[in-house]
Design an enzyme around this catalytic site. Sequence first.
Site, short mmCIF file in Angstrom:
data_model
loop_
_atom_site.label_atom_id
_atom_site.label_comp_id
_atom_site.label_asym_id
_atom_site.label_seq_id
_atom_site.Cartn_x
_atom_site.Cartn_y
_atom_site.Cartn_z
N SER A 52 0.86 -1.18 0.00
CA SER A 52 0.00 0.00 0.00
C SER A 52 0.90 1.23 0.00
O SER A 52 2.11 1.12 0.25
CB SER A 52 -0.87 0.01 1.26
OG SER A 52 -0.02 0.10 2.40
N ASP A 94 -1.71 -2.01 -3.84
CA ASP A 94 -3.07 -2.11 -3.32
C ASP A 94 -3.68 -0.71 -3.19
O ASP A 94 -3.01 0.22 -2.73
CB ASP A 94 -2.98 -2.80 -1.94
CG ASP A 94 -4.32 -3.24 -1.40
OD1 ASP A 94 -5.23 -3.47 -2.22
OD2 ASP A 94 -4.44 -3.38 -0.17
N HIS A 95 -4.94 -0.56 -3.57
CA HIS A 95 -5.72 0.68 -3.35
C HIS A 95 -4.96 1.97 -3.68
O HIS A 95 -4.90 2.88 -2.83
CB HIS A 95 -6.16 0.79 -1.89
CG HIS A 95 -7.29 -0.12 -1.55
ND1 HIS A 95 -8.57 0.05 -2.03
CD2 HIS A 95 -7.33 -1.21 -0.75
CE1 HIS A 95 -9.35 -0.90 -1.55
NE2 HIS A 95 -8.62 -1.69 -0.78
N ASP A 119 -7.80 2.59 -7.46
CA ASP A 119 -9.04 2.70 -6.71
C ASP A 119 -9.58 4.12 -6.85
O ASP A 119 -9.29 5.00 -6.06
CB ASP A 119 -8.79 2.35 -5.24
CG ASP A 119 -10.04 2.49 -4.38
OD1 ASP A 119 -11.10 2.88 -4.94
OD2 ASP A 119 -9.98 2.24 -3.18
N GLU A 147 -6.33 -3.98 -11.53
CA GLU A 147 -7.57 -4.20 -10.78
C GLU A 147 -8.26 -2.85 -10.60
O GLU A 147 -7.60 -1.85 -10.28
CB GLU A 147 -7.22 -4.79 -9.40
CG GLU A 147 -8.39 -4.92 -8.46
CD GLU A 147 -7.96 -5.44 -7.07
OE1 GLU A 147 -6.86 -6.04 -6.94
OE2 GLU A 147 -8.73 -5.22 -6.12
N GLY A 228 -11.11 -6.88 2.23
CA GLY A 228 -11.57 -6.94 3.62
C GLY A 228 -11.93 -8.35 4.05
O GLY A 228 -12.90 -8.58 4.76
N SER A 230 -10.24 -10.51 5.99
CA SER A 230 -9.80 -11.04 7.29
C SER A 230 -11.01 -11.34 8.16
O SER A 230 -11.97 -10.56 8.17
CB SER A 230 -8.91 -10.02 8.01
OG SER A 230 -7.65 -9.99 7.41
N ASP A 251 -4.98 -8.65 5.17
CA ASP A 251 -4.00 -7.78 5.81
C ASP A 251 -4.13 -7.88 7.33
O ASP A 251 -3.23 -8.32 8.04
CB ASP A 251 -4.21 -6.33 5.35
CG ASP A 251 -3.14 -5.40 5.88
OD1 ASP A 251 -2.14 -5.88 6.44
OD2 ASP A 251 -3.29 -4.17 5.73
N THR A 252 -5.32 -7.52 7.84
CA THR A 252 -5.55 -7.46 9.28
C THR A 252 -5.22 -8.79 9.98
O THR A 252 -4.62 -8.79 11.06
CB THR A 252 -7.02 -7.08 9.56
OG1 THR A 252 -7.30 -5.88 8.86
CG2 THR A 252 -7.28 -6.88 11.04
O1 G3H Z 1 -6.69 -4.63 0.29
C1 G3H Z 1 -6.52 -5.17 1.38
C2 G3H Z 1 -7.57 -5.88 2.06
O2 G3H Z 1 -8.78 -5.67 1.56
C3 G3H Z 1 -7.33 -6.23 3.46
O3 G3H Z 1 -8.48 -6.43 4.22
O4 G3H Z 1 -7.55 -5.84 6.41
O5 G3H Z 1 -9.71 -7.04 6.24
O6 G3H Z 1 -7.60 -8.18 5.68
P1 G3H Z 1 -8.34 -6.90 5.72
#
Ligand code: G3H
Length: 323
Positions: A52, A94-95, A119, A147, A228, A230, A251-252
């Site tokens: 990121s 990412d993003h 994004d 993406e 998202g 996780s 990630d989380t």
């Molecule tokens: O782009 C990264 C993710 O969408 C991470 O999501 O933090 O819920 O694992 P997360």
Amino acid sequence: MYFNGTELKKVFLKAKKERFGIIASNVVFDGTIRGLLQGYDNKKSDGLLQISSGACKYAAGDSKDLLVGAEFISSMVKVLAKQFKKSGVGLHIDHATPNYFEFIKDCVENGFVSSVMIDASKEEFEENVRITKEVVKLCKKHSVTVEGEIGYIKGTEDEIVSETELYTSPEEALEFVKQTGVDLFAASVGTNHGVTKGEKVVLRLDLIKEIDDLLIANNVETGIVLHGASGLTAEQQQTAVLNGVVKINKDTDYQLLTAQAVQAYWEKEKDAVVCPEGVNNEDYTPDKSRFDPRKWTIKAENAVQEQLESLVNITGSTGKSIV
Ligand code: G3H
């Protein structure tokens, strides 16, 4: 091995055809990268590592120079990946929001990454399409995967914060994919960035299928991305994959496991650095054999590897490497 964009496209095409999910893992530190690469290779699963803007700034140190951070992480990934022969990984931005267009350009032109997420989902639809198309045009020249995203995913992911959830409309998704020609498409279906509990989130996994069916019916079949992810249950992830998801972002999970592994170590080994109660400070010597950072950072690395190995079993990418 390290995958270029052309190889990555093959990975996602195979995943889409055979309905399995590639785990895309956010990274900053060498230990996390090592644990993940070992995990993908042990399982003969291909994978994607993600950086990121925040990760790149952190990796650069005080300068917060995005490009320095990107090159640093990219070098670690490429050097480490060379030793693994049963799997491959790409490196993805990412993003990246539209204000990071120049950063994307520099990374792509310097070969730091093999995949990019633009994004522009906070923009109006037409503007999102325009910006995404520009990134696709740039990346095509370098065979880098792209993406895109429409809809908002709630929660906080590094510098990306959204208070609201906006589910992706299948018709808009079709228009977006048709007009932009993205390789991968992130849909907002109710997951949150951050610490989520799978059973508690209202997921619209049916929406993934609706989008997938519509794209297929219009001859623009595209890999769908689940952000998202996780904290989702195994069943939720497997249904998402069956419905058309090829990339599952994590990630989380790794952040939490890293903190827990280090915390558990220090809870047990506290007296290696802190004089125990009842012992005279003059009689106390810290224990180098236990405070050496390699002794406790390896715990986090192992935890991340273990998690990855279980995730690829869940999403079915074990044994499916194109290598
Ligand atoms: O782009 C990264 C993710 O969408 C991470 O999501 O933090 O819920 O694992 P997360």
